[in-house]
Each structure stands twice: as C-alpha cells, then as structure tokens.
Design a protein around this motif. Sequence first.
Motif, mmCIF file in Angstrom:
data_model
loop_
_atom_site.group_PDB
_atom_site.id
_atom_site.type_symbol
_atom_site.label_atom_id
_atom_site.label_comp_id
_atom_site.label_asym_id
_atom_site.label_seq_id
_atom_site.Cartn_x
_atom_site.Cartn_y
_atom_site.Cartn_z
ATOM 1 N N GLU A 1 -2.582 15.154 24.038
ATOM 2 C CA GLU A 1 -3.325 14.271 24.932
ATOM 3 C C GLU A 1 -4.241 13.297 24.294
ATOM 4 O OE1 GLU A 1 -3.023 14.078 28.350
ATOM 5 O OE2 GLU A 1 -1.196 15.235 27.973
ATOM 6 N N GLU A 2 -4.495 13.383 23.132
ATOM 7 C CA GLU A 2 -5.284 12.594 22.113
ATOM 8 C C GLU A 2 -5.241 13.058 20.674
ATOM 9 O OE1 GLU A 2 -9.455 12.371 23.267
ATOM 10 O OE2 GLU A 2 -9.609 14.367 23.127
ATOM 11 N N ALA A 3 -5.403 12.155 19.678
ATOM 12 C CA ALA A 3 -5.115 12.380 18.387
ATOM 13 C C ALA A 3 -6.232 11.600 17.621
ATOM 14 C CB ALA A 3 -3.743 12.221 18.054
ATOM 15 N N THR A 4 -6.532 12.151 16.547
ATOM 16 C CA THR A 4 -7.464 11.614 15.530
ATOM 17 C C THR A 4 -6.511 11.582 14.195
ATOM 18 O OG1 THR A 4 -9.593 12.247 16.578
ATOM 19 C CG2 THR A 4 -9.585 11.358 14.502
ATOM 20 N N PHE A 5 -6.370 10.472 13.671
ATOM 21 C CA PHE A 5 -5.350 10.040 12.635
ATOM 22 C C PHE A 5 -6.359 9.737 11.343
ATOM 23 C CE2 PHE A 5 -2.078 7.949 10.530
ATOM 24 C CZ PHE A 5 -1.144 8.662 10.524
ATOM 25 N N PHE A 6 -5.925 10.115 10.211
ATOM 26 C CA PHE A 6 -6.777 9.805 9.055
ATOM 27 C C PHE A 6 -5.695 9.197 8.051
ATOM 28 C CE2 PHE A 6 -8.641 10.896 5.009
ATOM 29 C CZ PHE A 6 -9.914 10.249 5.216
ATOM 30 N N TYR A 7 -5.946 8.154 7.247
ATOM 31 C CA TYR A 7 -5.396 8.054 6.011
ATOM 32 C C TYR A 7 -6.026 7.278 4.890
ATOM 33 C CZ TYR A 7 -4.455 3.403 8.462
ATOM 34 O OH TYR A 7 -4.659 2.329 9.049
ATOM 35 N N LYS A 8 -5.438 7.580 3.587
ATOM 36 C CA LYS A 8 -5.999 7.229 2.603
ATOM 37 C C LYS A 8 -4.926 5.945 2.045
ATOM 38 C CE LYS A 8 -8.209 10.663 0.210
ATOM 39 N NZ LYS A 8 -9.526 10.165 0.361
ATOM 40 N N CYS A 9 -5.514 4.801 1.440
ATOM 41 C CA CYS A 9 -4.650 3.801 1.048
ATOM 42 C C CYS A 9 -4.975 3.386 -0.411
ATOM 43 C CB CYS A 9 -4.743 2.607 1.856
ATOM 44 S SG CYS A 9 -4.627 2.687 3.565
ATOM 45 N N GLN B 1 0.564 -1.191 -0.129
ATOM 46 C CA GLN B 1 -0.006 0.045 0.046
ATOM 47 C C GLN B 1 0.848 1.049 0.095
ATOM 48 O OE1 GLN B 1 -2.042 -0.572 3.757
ATOM 49 N NE2 GLN B 1 -3.833 -1.245 2.619
ATOM 50 N N ALA B 2 0.440 2.301 -0.576
ATOM 51 C CA ALA B 2 0.940 3.584 -0.552
ATOM 52 C C ALA B 2 -0.153 4.421 0.298
ATOM 53 C CB ALA B 2 0.865 4.167 -1.852
ATOM 54 N N LYS B 3 0.270 5.358 1.134
ATOM 55 C CA LYS B 3 -0.700 5.887 2.055
ATOM 56 C C LYS B 3 -0.587 7.500 1.819
ATOM 57 C CE LYS B 3 -0.565 2.218 5.525
ATOM 58 N NZ LYS B 3 -0.073 1.711 6.716
ATOM 59 N N LEU B 4 -1.570 7.983 2.172
ATOM 60 C CA LEU B 4 -1.472 9.637 2.527
ATOM 61 C C LEU B 4 -2.147 9.849 3.837
ATOM 62 C CD1 LEU B 4 -1.028 12.519 1.288
ATOM 63 C CD2 LEU B 4 -3.352 12.500 0.495
ATOM 64 N N VAL B 5 -1.360 10.336 4.908
ATOM 65 C CA VAL B 5 -1.604 10.324 6.155
ATOM 66 C C VAL B 5 -1.706 11.805 6.609
ATOM 67 C CG1 VAL B 5 -0.701 8.154 6.487
ATOM 68 C CG2 VAL B 5 0.836 10.100 7.125
ATOM 69 N N ARG B 6 -2.823 12.187 7.836
ATOM 70 C CA ARG B 6 -2.865 13.409 8.325
ATOM 71 C C ARG B 6 -3.497 13.319 9.550
ATOM 72 N NH1 ARG B 6 -7.632 16.553 6.001
ATOM 73 N NH2 ARG B 6 -8.915 15.143 5.222
ATOM 74 N N VAL B 7 -3.333 14.459 10.176
ATOM 75 C CA VAL B 7 -3.908 14.352 11.508
ATOM 76 C C VAL B 7 -5.174 15.329 11.620
ATOM 77 C CG1 VAL B 7 -3.457 15.178 14.058
ATOM 78 C CG2 VAL B 7 -1.811 13.724 12.845
ATOM 79 N N LEU B 8 -6.298 15.020 11.884
ATOM 80 C CA LEU B 8 -7.344 15.697 12.006
ATOM 81 C C LEU B 8 -7.404 16.478 13.529
ATOM 82 C CD1 LEU B 8 -9.910 13.323 10.372
ATOM 83 C CD2 LEU B 8 -8.726 15.128 9.399
ATOM 84 N N ARG B 9 -6.923 15.917 14.578
ATOM 85 C CA ARG B 9 -6.995 16.435 15.700
ATOM 86 C C ARG B 9 -5.710 16.179 16.607
ATOM 87 N NH1 ARG B 9 -11.543 14.754 20.258
ATOM 88 N NH2 ARG B 9 -10.718 16.079 21.941
ATOM 89 N N GLY B 10 -4.916 16.914 17.246
ATOM 90 C CA GLY B 10 -4.043 16.589 18.129
ATOM 91 C C GLY B 10 -2.668 16.952 17.243
ATOM 92 N N LYS B 11 -1.619 15.823 17.902
ATOM 93 C CA LYS B 11 -0.378 16.065 17.108
ATOM 94 C C LYS B 11 0.249 14.493 17.312
ATOM 95 C CE LYS B 11 2.809 18.249 19.007
ATOM 96 N NZ LYS B 11 3.854 19.361 19.668
ATOM 97 N N VAL B 12 0.764 14.018 16.318
ATOM 98 C CA VAL B 12 1.561 12.840 16.250
ATOM 99 C C VAL B 12 3.042 12.982 15.722
ATOM 100 C CG1 VAL B 12 -0.447 11.729 15.921
ATOM 101 C CG2 VAL B 12 1.147 11.770 13.933
ATOM 102 N N LEU B 13 3.753 12.121 16.186
ATOM 103 C CA LEU B 13 5.006 12.153 15.527
ATOM 104 C C LEU B 13 4.713 10.781 14.511
ATOM 105 C CD1 LEU B 13 8.085 12.946 15.184
ATOM 106 C CD2 LEU B 13 8.597 11.001 16.330
ATOM 107 N N ASP B 14 5.035 11.094 13.071
ATOM 108 C CA ASP B 14 4.959 10.127 12.276
ATOM 109 C C ASP B 14 6.121 9.740 11.579
ATOM 110 O OD1 ASP B 14 2.283 9.260 10.450
ATOM 111 O OD2 ASP B 14 3.912 9.467 9.046
#
Length: 185
Positions: free
Chosen positions: A126-134, A70-83
């Motif tokens: 404190e929390e994050a919502t993570f979204f990605y397309k495959c 898979q190829a992915k396009l990832v983003r954060v809708l809420r919060g912060k992550v280290l990708d």
Amino acid sequence: MRIEKTILDGCFLIHDTFFGDARGYFFESYNRKKFYEASGMDVDFVQDNQSHSQRGVLRGLHFQTGTSVQAKLVRVLRGKVLDVVVDLRKASATFGQHLTVELSEESRTQLFVPRGFAHGFVTLSEEATFFYKCDNYYDISSEGGIIYNDQTLNIDWKISSDEILLSAKDQKLPAFGEAVKTINF
C-alpha cells in the motif's frame, strides 16, 4: 552480513544477520570492509536518498552518465517493492539483461547496483519507504532513463499496467535502443 552474487555481473544481494529480542532488533546494514572482501569492490558512498511512495508508483528506469555515474545500495525500510536493474555497460557479458528482486522491510535484503546500470522500482504494498546510498552526487545534467515498458527489455513489473503511476518525466523516457546509443560505461 552475507553477500550473494546475482545473474548480473557486479550486482550483489546483501543479507543481514538479524539480532532480535524483547527490546527490539539490531543488524549491521552495511560494512565496507566485509563488502570489499566478498565483492572486490571498494565503494565510498557520499549521498543517501529516501523516497516514500504509494502502491503502483513506478520510479525509473533511471541512470547517471559521464563523471556522475553512480553505484547504489538500495533497500526498503517500510513496505515492499519490486526492484529492477538493467546492465547498460556495452562491454559487459550481461549487457542489456535485467534483474528483478522483491525488497521488503521483512526480508531486509539490500541490492548493490554497480555503476553503469539503470535502476527502477514499483511499489507493491500500500505504501513503501525506499532508501539508497550513492557513491557519487546526483547531477541533473547527467541523468538519463529508459521507459519502464520497453519492448526489448520486456520487464514483468508484477503489477497491472492500469495500476502503474508514473511521473510526467518518466512517461517521456526513451526506449532501450535509443537510450544506449548515447551512453558509454
């Protein structure tokens, strides 16, 4: 939409053009034609996924093999992550190298992860919502992974190890050297 090359061949950061006013905001999060013109990659996304995690949750490093890669396009809708992404393509000039990037709702930056990469993230807020397309459907029989604290990769996850929360499955992932013996991208 502005597309920026990264240090890893085939990985791109996507920055949006943001329009905001008293009513709220609008931005174009993805445009296939613009992405193709900037990257030369024609990607057909077929599946969207979303997860919600608390601080310290580390998901990864995961990949799909064979016809399910898979190829992915990832983003954060809420919060912060280290990708984090790791190039697993043995013929690549950047094989075995990794890239870390902070993604957040404030930056609205996205990361395009090409086929042949392991991917993971840890929640820094404190929390994050993570979204990605495959660009391919998930297939449990084709899934693989690398342990997050692999000594060869030596990834700085920007969070103390006692804060990290792993699934039982992710605790049992093999080291980089073992994982790459069985894959060929």
